[in-house]
Motif scaffolding. Structure first.
Motif, short mmCIF file in Angstrom:
data_model
loop_
_atom_site.label_atom_id
_atom_site.label_comp_id
_atom_site.label_asym_id
_atom_site.label_seq_id
_atom_site.Cartn_x
_atom_site.Cartn_y
_atom_site.Cartn_z
N PRO A 172 -63.83 30.63 25.05
CA PRO A 172 -63.43 30.74 23.66
C PRO A 172 -61.95 31.41 23.60
O PRO A 172 -62.06 32.40 23.84
CB PRO A 172 -64.31 31.45 22.78
CG PRO A 172 -65.63 31.17 23.68
CD PRO A 172 -65.01 31.30 25.03
N LEU A 173 -60.83 30.62 23.02
CA LEU A 173 -59.69 31.56 22.75
C LEU A 173 -59.53 32.33 21.59
O LEU A 173 -59.92 31.62 20.37
CB LEU A 173 -58.64 30.25 22.71
CG LEU A 173 -57.10 30.64 22.51
CD1 LEU A 173 -56.61 31.31 23.80
CD2 LEU A 173 -56.26 29.54 22.01
N LEU A 174 -59.06 33.46 21.80
CA LEU A 174 -58.91 34.28 20.63
C LEU A 174 -57.51 34.47 20.26
O LEU A 174 -57.15 34.79 18.92
CB LEU A 174 -59.60 35.73 21.02
CG LEU A 174 -60.98 35.90 21.33
CD1 LEU A 174 -61.50 37.21 21.62
CD2 LEU A 174 -61.82 35.31 20.10
N ASP A 175 -56.76 34.49 21.07
CA ASP A 175 -55.17 34.51 20.73
C ASP A 175 -54.17 34.29 21.81
O ASP A 175 -54.63 34.12 22.81
CB ASP A 175 -55.03 36.21 20.61
CG ASP A 175 -53.67 36.69 19.65
OD1 ASP A 175 -53.00 35.39 19.10
OD2 ASP A 175 -53.43 37.89 19.57
N ILE A 176 -53.04 33.90 21.44
CA ILE A 176 -51.92 33.54 22.43
C ILE A 176 -50.81 34.64 21.95
O ILE A 176 -50.37 34.66 20.88
CB ILE A 176 -51.54 32.07 22.59
CG1 ILE A 176 -52.77 31.04 22.52
CG2 ILE A 176 -50.24 31.72 23.32
CD1 ILE A 176 -52.59 29.83 22.11
N LYS A 177 -50.38 35.20 23.05
CA LYS A 177 -48.97 35.88 22.90
C LYS A 177 -48.06 35.38 23.90
O LYS A 177 -48.29 35.03 25.05
CB LYS A 177 -49.29 37.43 22.98
CG LYS A 177 -50.11 37.99 21.80
CD LYS A 177 -50.14 39.68 22.27
CE LYS A 177 -51.50 40.05 21.45
NZ LYS A 177 -51.59 40.14 20.13
N PRO A 178 -46.74 35.29 23.43
CA PRO A 178 -45.71 35.03 24.13
C PRO A 178 -45.52 36.21 25.40
O PRO A 178 -45.50 37.37 25.04
CB PRO A 178 -44.39 34.98 23.38
CG PRO A 178 -44.71 35.79 22.34
CD PRO A 178 -46.15 36.06 22.05
N TYR A 179 -45.34 35.86 26.74
CA TYR A 179 -44.99 36.88 27.63
C TYR A 179 -43.59 37.09 27.75
O TYR A 179 -42.81 36.46 27.82
CB TYR A 179 -45.45 36.16 29.27
CG TYR A 179 -45.25 37.37 30.07
CD1 TYR A 179 -46.30 38.01 30.45
CD2 TYR A 179 -44.26 37.47 30.81
CE1 TYR A 179 -46.25 38.90 31.30
CE2 TYR A 179 -44.12 38.49 31.78
CZ TYR A 179 -45.01 39.16 32.14
OH TYR A 179 -45.10 40.37 32.99
N VAL A 180 -43.02 38.38 27.32
CA VAL A 180 -41.83 38.88 27.37
C VAL A 180 -41.74 40.02 28.50
O VAL A 180 -42.19 41.21 28.33
CB VAL A 180 -41.36 39.62 25.95
CG1 VAL A 180 -40.13 40.04 25.88
CG2 VAL A 180 -41.80 38.50 24.83
N PRO A 181 -40.73 39.67 29.39
CA PRO A 181 -40.55 40.81 30.41
C PRO A 181 -40.31 42.12 30.10
O PRO A 181 -40.85 43.02 30.66
CB PRO A 181 -39.45 40.05 31.40
CG PRO A 181 -39.81 38.68 31.23
CD PRO A 181 -39.96 38.37 29.75
N ASP A 182 -39.58 42.28 29.11
CA ASP A 182 -39.10 43.44 28.57
C ASP A 182 -40.55 44.22 28.25
O ASP A 182 -40.57 45.49 28.19
CB ASP A 182 -38.40 43.62 27.47
CG ASP A 182 -36.76 43.36 27.68
OD1 ASP A 182 -36.38 43.59 29.14
OD2 ASP A 182 -36.16 43.24 26.91
N PHE A 183 -41.42 43.59 27.49
CA PHE A 183 -42.70 44.24 26.91
C PHE A 183 -43.65 44.36 28.12
O PHE A 183 -44.43 45.28 28.10
CB PHE A 183 -43.10 43.43 25.77
CG PHE A 183 -42.27 43.42 24.75
CD1 PHE A 183 -41.07 44.15 24.61
CD2 PHE A 183 -42.64 42.19 23.93
CE1 PHE A 183 -40.17 43.60 23.37
CE2 PHE A 183 -41.77 42.05 22.79
CZ PHE A 183 -40.87 42.84 22.65
#
Lengths: 152, 152
Positions: free
Chosen positions: A119-130
């Motif tokens: 079950p998927l709960l969230d998707i976040k973009p991968y940002v190298p700075d973070f």
């Protein structure tokens, strides 16, 4: 105060059980399909410029937890929060995967390491700075036995 | 199928409200204290060899969500899952922070970007092999307006 999480989609992978599943996505070229439910599809806009995304999901097959566990990649029991073991007080998993394609309400991703039907709960973009700390020290993981390299 | 998450601790930070809070931990030297409840303290063993940890927490002050949002770091509305906006269907936040010290049931961390009193859901060790993708492309974030560099 508790928090109730409701799946926003499902992750389709080649792994119907834990045997043969890669330990971590870095060592996997497995391709999976992240299917977001129709009502959330509009939220996928603008992901096409990102090469990687972070999937957050429920570790739905894990049952209970122990505060000391022997990691897959080590021979010695470790404190649970110093491991990525799936049995946790809150069974939340996260994996950074490569985004191959995006169509309608589905993402095709590479480097997946979860069970089919997760079950998927969230998707976040991968940002190298973070998110990228390439020089981080990784404790016991760096000194693990040579036969536990984690490549499945 | 829903999943009920129960806090395992609380995150203490200098930020009592959203104004003045850093947008993301990379741009923050703020020091915080992650207090794990007594019953989970034994799980912190073996973290001392790790320079960074991933905190997973409830975005407890966020209320509802929209599938298109204007990120703090951009002038244009984006699909929610292409942003790190706190209003999400499942209000789960994650931050990678530097581990400064570990004493009993508390971690002192640097680079914190959450509100004081944030409920902690999980701690995972940061492992570059799993988590670092320094060459990842970051879509709109890389082309954001020069006045939105995100350094608070």
């Amino acid at each position: 105060m508790n928090f109730v999480m409701t799946p926003i989609g499902v992750i389709r992978t080649p792994f119907s059980d834990k045997s043969g599943m890669p330990i971590q996505p870095r060592f996997s070229q497995a391709v999976g399909r992240v299917e977001v439910f129709e009502e959330y599809a509009a939220g996928l806009q603008d992901l096409e410029g990102f090469s990687h995304v972070i999937l957050i999901y429920a570790l739905h097959r894990s049952e209970g937890y122990s505060l000391r566990v022997k990691p897959f990649l080590d021979d010695v029991a470790r404190g649970l929060f110093a491991t990525r073991h799936p049995g946790r007080p809150n069974p939340i998993g996260l994996s950074t995967v490569r985004l191959l394609a995006w169509r309608d309400r589905a993402l095709e991703v590479e480097g997946i390491d979860v069970l089919d039907g997760t079950p998927l709960l969230d998707i976040k973009p991968y940002v190298p700075d973070f998110d990228a700390r390439p020089d981080a020290r990784a404790g016991w993981y760096e000194n693990r036995p040579p036969d536990k390299e984690g490549r499945s």
